[in-house]
Each structure stands twice: as C-alpha cells, then as structure tokens.
Design an enzyme around this catalytic site. Structure first.
Site, PDB file in Angstrom:
ATOM      1  N   GLU A   1       0.746  -1.246   0.109  1.00 39.44           N
ATOM      2  CA  GLU A   1      -0.004  -0.230  -0.112  1.00 39.44           C
ATOM      3  C   GLU A   1       0.882   1.398  -0.004  1.00 39.44           C
ATOM      4  OE1 GLU A   1      -2.918  -0.279  -0.714  1.00 39.44           O
ATOM      5  OE2 GLU A   1      -3.204  -2.402  -0.330  1.00 39.44           O
TER       6      GLU A   1
ATOM      7  N   ASP B   1       3.239  -4.770  -5.617  1.00 38.28           N
ATOM      8  CA  ASP B   1       3.692  -6.204  -5.066  1.00 38.28           C
ATOM      9  C   ASP B   1       5.331  -6.064  -4.986  1.00 38.28           C
ATOM     10  OD1 ASP B   1       1.204  -7.256  -4.807  1.00 38.28           O
ATOM     11  OD2 ASP B   1       1.337  -8.055  -6.784  1.00 38.28           O
TER      12      ASP B   1
END
Length: 457
Positions: A295, A359
């Site tokens: 995030e 990711d």
C-alpha cells in the site's frame, strides 16, 4: 440487448489506457459535458440521481473519459427504444435478483457466476444474507466487529509494524540509485506526510434514519441503497472529511488513497494468514509487512506517483527521474506480459502495472523491515527455515488461492491485479535475496539473470 452492450463495450476506453491520472482528470461544468455529449440528457440524469437542479449547469463534474462518454451517448441515442426498455428492465431485475425468490436468484447465479466465472454452486442463503446486510449497514456491523475482535492492543501492535515498514521505506528512498536528489527529497517528503489509519475510523455512521421492516427484503435493500447514496449526496459543497474511510473494518483488504495521501488497514485483514500476533514475526513481515509495503508503494506506482504530499495532482518529478522510472516500469511490464497462467491468455502488464509495482515494492519492504528488526543480530532458523525463507513464504501464503479457469480468464481480461501465482513468483524472482534464500540457479524455471532483475522500490 447483447448487440447494444457489445456496441457500448466497443467504444469504451480499454482499461489499460486509463492508468494515467493526468489524462482521466477532466473536470468541467455540466453545461460543457452536455456540449461534448449532446446525445444524452445529463440534466435529467443528474437531477434524478438527487443533485440539486439549481446551479447544476455550473456544477463541476470529473469526466474521466470524454471521448468514451460521448461515444456511448451516441450509441444510446441510436438504439431502438424497445431495446433500451428491455435492457433497463433486465438490469433492474438482475440487480434485484439477490433479494427476490429462488427463480430470480438462481437464474442470476447461473448466468453471472456459473456461466461467466465457472462457479459451480451458489453460496448458502445465510452467507448471501450476511453479504447484503453488510452492504446496507456495514459501519454498524463494523462497530460490533471491532468491539468483539479488535482490542486496542492489536491496533497498537499493527501501528508499530506500519511505522517499521515506513522507516524501511525511508531508508530505501535515501539509497535509491536511479532517482536524482530533488526528486528523492520530494519523495521523502511525500512519505513523511503519509496518513496511516489502522483498524477502524475515528467516527461511526448514524443509521437511525434507515428504515428496516421485517419481511420486506427487497424494500430494505432499496432503502439501504438509497441511504448510502444519500450519504454521498450530503457531501456536496462541504469540505472533504479526511477521517472517513472507504472500507469497513470487517473488510479483509487494505487500500491507498492517492488523493488523501493515506493508507488504510481495516481490522479484519489483521488476522491469519496476513498477521498472527502469536506467530513467527519473519512470516508476519512477509505477509502483513508485505501488504503494508504494497500500500505504501502504491503512493509511488505509475498512478500514485503523480500525486504530491497533499494528494494533489502535481508533477513533482524531474524529467531525468521520470524517464528512469518509466524505463524500469516498461521492463517490469514486459516481464508480466510474458506470463501465461492459462494457455493462450497472457497477463496484461500495462493494465496490472500499479499492482505489480506495489507487489514488488511491498515484498522488498517486508524483507527489509524484517532485516531492520534484527538490529544486527543473527537470524535464527525455525523449523529448519531461515528468516529470509520465512519472509518469502509468508508473502506466498497470503496469495495462496485456487481459481477456476473461467474466473481466472475473466480476471486477466478485466482486473488490475495479476493472478495470484504471478503475484507470488514475479516479485520474488526480481529480488537477489530470494536466490540466496532458496539456492535458485541458472536453468531453474524462475531464474532471472541479475541484469534482468527490475528494482524500482
């Protein structure tokens, strides 16, 4: 109706072309929208939706895809009136099917889930009822969830872990090799301004005006949807409430809001396999630590990087750093384009770019946060596994899932997330420590030569 929806789909802008926030930010008054898409009555549409008629022509709206909107308006105008009626009637019934008798709900499931996604069996009625209730009054349920399952100690523990990952990100930015100094300074400033919210919001919704009647399932659903929409309408002409969340606490997910420059971690994601307060911390760093880093990295992905420390669209990058970022992103996109989880169906590296960058950054940050937590002490083995191995296994564990071929194909054609197997393997094989941890050598299936590994964050 199929011909109508096909015509609409053909003029819609493809998803992989909508990732540039500068191109899809097109604020304009409603009067201008009416000019660029004159084949649709926007005044009737917006006032019916609840916007006040007074001053509507001058009220600004963000038209994300002006050309696509105008083209869709032309398609609707040219459509046969009877076809439009049937199309609207179908969607009304399909949207209501969940709240109606078995004839409707079964027919909707057969098409939307079984035919399109390959799901063999419909969820039990109690699960569907829970899902519907959660959608109608999710914040009331969230308050109960937090009271039962999320003590203050859990919030404190996760908040501390978020700060650890943030500190690791700060260190990675300071030692970034492809950024020039002015851009690095601006990036650090943005990171320092991250708002971090964990568990649940500071205030709860008031549902006292929501009418719920026993035995009136469809009516309750309609009133619930209207209540939630009215909540959105009530925000008109008011300052942005920076304490409001976009996910309820019982949602197993997390998000980055670039316009608020904030990251939010609802309470429900803070449980196994994402986080185990009594479990091995190396696994936790790879799991929830990787998600936290994911995030945070979104704030610097191909979309998030265009927003500054205050959440405003602002080009704070130097040309040199922007060009360097794009070269790395293009290389990463090519890696994902080459992935073929289903025969003949490749991952769309451009459409999934933001999630792929996040990711990669997330796993790197989870791993570094673990190393930083050792404070120079040697790592210990657990069940014969080194700390680095457990970090990588923690990352793999949170994305472990099974997908039916139809559902996987649908995801790859329309979703901004790559398939789970790709989310596990691709970030790992771009990290040097993964090769050392598992002894991966040239000739192995996932081996990538050192000069081909992409390191962005």
């Amino acid at each position: 109706m199929v011909d109508l929806e096909t015509a609409l789909a053909k003029v819609e802008i493809p998803r992989d072309q909508t990732r540039d926030p500068l191109k899809i930010y097109n604020p304009m008054p409603v009067s201008q929208l009416q000019k660029i898409a004159p084949d649709f009555d926007w005044t009737a549409f917006l006032t019916t939706a609840g916007l006040p008629a007074e001053g509507l022509a001058d009220r600004k709206v963000d038209v994300r895809e002006p050309e696509g909107i105008a083209a869709m308006a032309r398609v609707l105008k040219a459509a046969d009136y009877g076809t439009l009626q049937a199309w609207l009637a179908f969607h009304l019934a399909d949207n209501a099917a969940t709240y109606l008798s078995h004839d409707f709900s079964d027919a909707s499931f057969d098409f939307n889930s079984k035919t399109l996604s390959g799901v063999a069996q419909q969820s039990p009625r109690w699960k569907r009822a829970t899902r519907v209730t959660n959608g109608a009054m999710g914040w009331a349920i969230g308050k109960i969830y937090v009271a039962r399952y999320f003590p203050p100690s859990a919030q404190a523990q996760i908040t501390s872990l978020v700060q650890e990952v943030k500190s690791s990100f700060h260190d990675r930015l300071e030692h970034n090799t492809w950024m020039d100094e002015p851009t690095r300074k601006a990036a650090l400033n943005k990171l320092d301004h991250f708002a971090i919210q964990v568990g649940y919001p500071k205030k709860w919704w008031d549902y006292s005006n929501l009418v719920v009647r026993k035995g009136d399932v469809y009516g309750n659903a309609v009133r619930g949807a209207a209540f939630n929409w009215q909540h959105e309408l009530n925000k008109l002409d008011k300052p942005v409430d920076r304490d409001e969340w976009g996910m309820t606490p019982q949602t197993v997910n997390a998000y980055n809001d670039p316009t608020m420059n904030e990251i939010v971690f609802p309470a429900a994601i803070l449980q196994p396999p994402f986080f185990d307060p009594k479990g091995d911390m190396a696994v936790n760093y790879g799991a929830i630590g990787g998600v936290i880093g994911h995030e945070m990295s979104h704030g610097f992905d191909d979309q998030g990087r265009h927003y500054d420390e205050h959440g405003r669209l602002n080009d704070w990058w130097s040309k040199a750093s922007s060009d360097a970022f794009q070269k790395l992103a293009d290389r990463l996109g090519a890696q994902y384009d080459a992935q073929e989880p289903l025969p003949g169906t490749h991952v769309n590296g451009k459409m999934t770019m933001g999630e792929n960058i996040a990711d990669s950054g997330g796993l790197n940050l989870g791993l570094q946060a673990y190393h930083d937590s050792l404070h120079g002490k040697p790592e210990t083995k657990v069940h014969g596994l080194t700390g680095d191995q457990r970090v990588f296994l923690g990352w793999a564990q949170v994305w472990r899932e099974k997908d039916r071929p139809d559902a996987l194909r649908q995801q790859m054609l329309s979703n901004e997330h790559a398939p789970a197997v790709t989310r596990v393997n691709m970030p790992a094989h771009n990290i040097d420590a993964w090769y050392d941890a598992f002894g991966v050598k040239e000739g192995d299936k996932l081996y990538l030569a050192p000069d081909q590994r992409v390191k962005i964050w």
